[in-house]
Write a protein that holds these residues in place. Structure first.
Motif, PDB file in Angstrom:
ATOM      1  N   GLY A 116      11.096 -11.671  -7.253  1.00  0.00           N
ATOM      2  CA  GLY A 116      10.312 -13.004  -7.172  1.00  0.00           C
ATOM      3  C   GLY A 116       8.379 -12.600  -7.491  1.00  0.00           C
ATOM      4  O   GLY A 116       8.214 -13.976  -7.319  1.00  0.00           O
ATOM      5  N   TYR A 117       8.527 -11.717  -6.152  1.00  0.00           N
ATOM      6  CA  TYR A 117       7.357 -11.863  -6.072  1.00  0.00           C
ATOM      7  C   TYR A 117       5.844 -11.364  -7.128  1.00  0.00           C
ATOM      8  O   TYR A 117       6.420 -10.100  -7.846  1.00  0.00           O
ATOM      9  N   ALA A 118       4.744 -11.620  -6.963  1.00  0.00           N
ATOM     10  CA  ALA A 118       3.586 -11.059  -7.314  1.00  0.00           C
ATOM     11  C   ALA A 118       2.828  -9.691  -6.546  1.00  0.00           C
ATOM     12  O   ALA A 118       3.346  -9.614  -5.590  1.00  0.00           O
ATOM     13  N   VAL A 119       2.676  -8.565  -7.557  1.00  0.00           N
ATOM     14  CA  VAL A 119       2.859  -7.232  -6.403  1.00  0.00           C
ATOM     15  C   VAL A 119       1.075  -6.189  -6.976  1.00  0.00           C
ATOM     16  O   VAL A 119       1.090  -6.190  -8.292  1.00  0.00           O
ATOM     17  N   ILE A 120       0.392  -7.178  -5.703  1.00  0.00           N
ATOM     18  CA  ILE A 120      -0.862  -5.743  -5.937  1.00  0.00           C
ATOM     19  C   ILE A 120      -0.787  -4.786  -5.399  1.00  0.00           C
ATOM     20  O   ILE A 120       0.420  -3.848  -4.453  1.00  0.00           O
ATOM     21  N   PHE A 121      -0.521  -3.344  -6.214  1.00  0.00           N
ATOM     22  CA  PHE A 121       0.140  -2.286  -5.314  1.00  0.00           C
ATOM     23  C   PHE A 121      -1.479  -1.289  -5.637  1.00  0.00           C
ATOM     24  O   PHE A 121      -1.727  -0.945  -6.424  1.00  0.00           O
ATOM     25  N   LEU A 122      -1.882  -1.405  -3.920  1.00  0.00           N
ATOM     26  CA  LEU A 122      -2.765  -0.462  -3.471  1.00  0.00           C
ATOM     27  C   LEU A 122      -2.520   0.942  -3.712  1.00  0.00           C
ATOM     28  O   LEU A 122      -1.215   1.461  -2.277  1.00  0.00           O
ATOM     29  N   HIS A 123      -2.990   1.965  -4.238  1.00  0.00           N
ATOM     30  CA  HIS A 123      -2.101   3.555  -4.158  1.00  0.00           C
ATOM     31  C   HIS A 123      -2.779   4.418  -4.674  1.00  0.00           C
ATOM     32  O   HIS A 123      -4.001   4.719  -5.220  1.00  0.00           O
ATOM     33  N   ARG A 124      -2.244   5.754  -3.994  1.00  0.00           N
ATOM     34  CA  ARG A 124      -3.489   7.055  -4.181  1.00  0.00           C
ATOM     35  C   ARG A 124      -2.794   7.565  -5.344  1.00  0.00           C
ATOM     36  O   ARG A 124      -1.481   7.114  -5.962  1.00  0.00           O
ATOM     37  N   ARG A 125      -4.101   7.708  -6.234  1.00  0.00           N
ATOM     38  CA  ARG A 125      -3.894   8.089  -7.254  1.00  0.00           C
ATOM     39  C   ARG A 125      -2.853   9.148  -7.811  1.00  0.00           C
ATOM     40  O   ARG A 125      -3.225  10.033  -6.674  1.00  0.00           O
ATOM     41  N   HIS A 126      -2.175   8.832  -8.726  1.00  0.00           N
ATOM     42  CA  HIS A 126      -1.279  10.438  -9.231  1.00  0.00           C
ATOM     43  C   HIS A 126      -0.320   9.935  -8.647  1.00  0.00           C
ATOM     44  O   HIS A 126       0.451  10.759  -7.861  1.00  0.00           O
ATOM     45  N   THR A 162       0.912  -1.092   0.002  1.00  0.00           N
ATOM     46  CA  THR A 162       0.474  -0.224  -0.300  1.00  0.00           C
ATOM     47  C   THR A 162       1.279   1.168  -0.110  1.00  0.00           C
ATOM     48  O   THR A 162       1.969   1.210   0.508  1.00  0.00           O
ATOM     49  N   SER A 163       0.452   2.073  -0.552  1.00  0.00           N
ATOM     50  CA  SER A 163       1.097   3.004  -1.196  1.00  0.00           C
ATOM     51  C   SER A 163       0.638   4.895  -1.337  1.00  0.00           C
ATOM     52  O   SER A 163      -0.832   4.595  -1.550  1.00  0.00           O
ATOM     53  N   GLY A 164       1.099   5.956  -0.853  1.00  0.00           N
ATOM     54  CA  GLY A 164       0.167   7.321  -0.564  1.00  0.00           C
ATOM     55  C   GLY A 164      -0.367   7.284   0.713  1.00  0.00           C
ATOM     56  O   GLY A 164      -0.744   6.561   1.710  1.00  0.00           O
ATOM     57  N   GLY A 165      -1.265   8.472   0.639  1.00  0.00           N
ATOM     58  CA  GLY A 165      -1.741   8.894   1.598  1.00  0.00           C
ATOM     59  C   GLY A 165      -3.252   8.725   1.458  1.00  0.00           C
ATOM     60  O   GLY A 165      -3.762   9.423  -0.383  1.00  0.00           O
ATOM     61  N   THR A 166      -3.746   8.341   2.735  1.00  0.00           N
ATOM     62  CA  THR A 166      -5.652   8.623   2.111  1.00  0.00           C
ATOM     63  C   THR A 166      -6.503  10.085   2.430  1.00  0.00           C
ATOM     64  O   THR A 166      -5.235  11.191   2.729  1.00  0.00           O
ATOM     65  N   THR A 167      -7.082  10.687   1.625  1.00  0.00           N
ATOM     66  CA  THR A 167      -7.974  11.660   2.244  1.00  0.00           C
ATOM     67  C   THR A 167      -9.125  11.069   2.613  1.00  0.00           C
ATOM     68  O   THR A 167      -9.347  10.190   2.906  1.00  0.00           O
ATOM     69  N   VAL A 168      -9.033  12.229   3.643  1.00  0.00           N
ATOM     70  CA  VAL A 168     -11.084  12.134   4.149  1.00  0.00           C
ATOM     71  C   VAL A 168     -11.440  13.561   4.177  1.00  0.00           C
ATOM     72  O   VAL A 168     -11.271  14.632   4.396  1.00  0.00           O
ATOM     73  N   PRO A 169     -13.018  13.188   2.894  1.00  0.00           N
ATOM     74  CA  PRO A 169     -13.690  14.389   2.256  1.00  0.00           C
ATOM     75  C   PRO A 169     -14.782  14.435   3.645  1.00  0.00           C
ATOM     76  O   PRO A 169     -14.751  14.235   4.372  1.00  0.00           O
ATOM     77  N   ALA A 173       1.237   2.732   3.470  1.00  0.00           N
ATOM     78  CA  ALA A 173       0.360   3.805   3.351  1.00  0.00           C
ATOM     79  C   ALA A 173      -0.011   4.492   4.478  1.00  0.00           C
ATOM     80  O   ALA A 173       0.432   3.738   5.663  1.00  0.00           O
ATOM     81  N   ALA A 174      -0.052   6.202   4.190  1.00  0.00           N
ATOM     82  CA  ALA A 174      -0.233   6.714   5.298  1.00  0.00           C
ATOM     83  C   ALA A 174      -1.791   6.832   5.638  1.00  0.00           C
ATOM     84  O   ALA A 174      -2.204   7.969   4.684  1.00  0.00           O
ATOM     85  N   VAL A 175      -2.446   6.310   6.662  1.00  0.00           N
ATOM     86  CA  VAL A 175      -3.778   6.348   6.175  1.00  0.00           C
ATOM     87  C   VAL A 175      -3.866   6.907   7.880  1.00  0.00           C
ATOM     88  O   VAL A 175      -3.550   6.603   8.915  1.00  0.00           O
ATOM     89  N   LEU A 207       9.208   2.193  -4.608  1.00  0.00           N
ATOM     90  CA  LEU A 207       9.924   1.665  -5.130  1.00  0.00           C
ATOM     91  C   LEU A 207      10.449   0.369  -4.282  1.00  0.00           C
ATOM     92  O   LEU A 207      10.795  -0.274  -4.733  1.00  0.00           O
ATOM     93  N   SER A 208       9.493   0.066  -3.189  1.00  0.00           N
ATOM     94  CA  SER A 208       9.756  -1.472  -2.325  1.00  0.00           C
ATOM     95  C   SER A 208       8.248  -3.001  -3.331  1.00  0.00           C
ATOM     96  O   SER A 208       8.780  -3.310  -3.697  1.00  0.00           O
ATOM     97  N   ALA A 209       7.970  -1.621  -4.034  1.00  0.00           N
ATOM     98  CA  ALA A 209       6.700  -2.754  -5.105  1.00  0.00           C
ATOM     99  C   ALA A 209       7.945  -2.998  -6.391  1.00  0.00           C
ATOM    100  O   ALA A 209       8.149  -4.491  -6.285  1.00  0.00           O
ATOM    101  N   GLU A 210       9.148  -2.691  -6.445  1.00  0.00           N
ATOM    102  CA  GLU A 210       9.944  -2.829  -7.640  1.00  0.00           C
ATOM    103  C   GLU A 210      10.868  -3.248  -7.291  1.00  0.00           C
ATOM    104  O   GLU A 210      11.064  -4.527  -7.388  1.00  0.00           O
ATOM    105  N   ASN A 211      10.861  -3.747  -6.481  1.00  0.00           N
ATOM    106  CA  ASN A 211      11.845  -4.485  -5.236  1.00  0.00           C
ATOM    107  C   ASN A 211      11.594  -5.695  -5.312  1.00  0.00           C
ATOM    108  O   ASN A 211      12.585  -6.854  -5.346  1.00  0.00           O
TER     109      ASN A 211
END
Ligand code: 9Z3
Length: 320
Positions: A81-91, A45-52, A184-186, A72-76
């Protein structure tokens, strides 16, 4: 905070449910024709969440994080040899883009548009940037061709937690071969959807000032660890600005939520040094063990950090 609070959070949650089917399809690609898993799967997980503040959102509270750590962690992990689900803040920052200019992309390009320039005609990467750009393109294409990277974007806290739960429940059959790396910063505080105003808050309706009351977000780490993906290897992150609190707070996360490791970092020094805090291997009175990870000669600290997490995960797999 009880399981009722968690249930209520998801019942009121406005976000859509599209993550589950995308993860399911991705997961199928990580199995061979006889149904055996071909590689472990990590959710980064990556990036910050927003609170509307409004349902038709004009204003929101944001959380610090550009997404460098996650990208960068996803790349590593892919490299390991891992498959990566990259749950990230849009943009936010994406894998294989570090070093590329986000704002000045045109500085990297030259254009030859004269009709008589023959094969030279078109848009080209400048000589000085071509090595960097081709390495990024090549690695991105490799990940796309192997089908080992799934990008899932989120914007709000609601979208983030809903997707995280869907991923965890879909990965549950993988048991110990699933890893959660929660960089991610939640947000810890939010306005529950039922209490949120529909339309843009009107400043004219307020006299001297505007008072905002936020509620605590139900803690999901323990639920992830114990209910959603009870066998997965869970690595959470702890960010502090006061050095004196860091290791104690990280240690508390281990005892409170039962996570397998906590990456503890200080805002200002996070690119140079982190501590991986984990329960002691042997029963030595409930103490923790700490790996100090420094960037050293590496370009980015995420290489030795992910190496350490992979080592711990392998040990977790063989201990079963
Ligand atoms: C982190 O601590 C990450 O390492 C950073 C990475 C957000 C500092 P960047 O994206 O920074 O490379 O600029 N993530 C977790 C932050 C967080 O909110 N943790 C919560 C806490 O500390 C627990 S989930 O209480």
């Amino acid at each position: 905070m009880s399981t009722d609070d968690v249930e209520r959070f998801f019942r009121d949650c406005p976000a859509d449910d599209s993550a589950a089917s995308r993860v399911q399809t991705f997961l199928k690609r990580q199995h061979d024709s006889t149904g055996n898993l071909t590689r472990p799967v990590v959710c980064v997980t990556s990036g910050g969440t927003t609170v509307p503040l409004e349902r038709h959102c004009v204003r929101f509270i944001d959380n610090f994080s550009g997404g460098t750590r996650g990208a960068l962690s996803a790349e590593n992990f892919l490299q390991a040899g891992y498959a990566v689900i990259f749950l990230h803040r849009r943009h936010s920052i994406q894998p294989f883009t570090k070093g590329l200019p986000s704002g000045q992309i045109l500085d990297f390009l030259t254009s030859v548009l004269e009709p008589d320039e023959g094969p030279q005609q078109g848009v080209h990467v400048t000589e000085s940037a071509s090595e960097l750009v081709s390495s990024c393109v090549q690695r991105a294409q490799e990940a796309a061709a192997s089908g080992t990277l799934l990008r899932l974007p989120f914007e709000t806290l609601f979208e983030y937690l809903k997707s995280l739960r869907a991923i965890a429940e879909t990965l549950r059959p993988l048991g110990r071969h699933a890893v959660f790396y929660l960089a991610a910063a939640v947000s810890d505080f939010y306005i529950p959807w039922p209490q949120m105003v529909e339309h843009k808050i009107q400043s004219a309706e307020f006299g001297e000032g505007f008072h905002l009351e936020l509620q605590k977000v139900p803690k999901m780490l323990g639920v992830l660890r114990r209910a959603w993906a009870p066998e997965a290897f869970i690595v959470s992150f702890k960010l502090e600005t006061d050095e004196g609190l860091l290791i104690t707070k990280a240690t508390n996360s281990i005892s409170k939520y039962g996570v397998h490791a906590v990456v503890a970092n200080i805002l200002e020094t996070r690119k140079e040094v982190v501590h991986v805090v984990r329960p002691a291997d042997t029963d030595n009175g409930g103490r923790t063990e700490i790996d100090r990870i420094a960037r050293g000669q590496e370009q980015f600290i995420e290489k030795p950090l992910v190496d350490d997490v992979v080592r711990l995960h392998h040990r977790y797999l063989t201990a079963a």
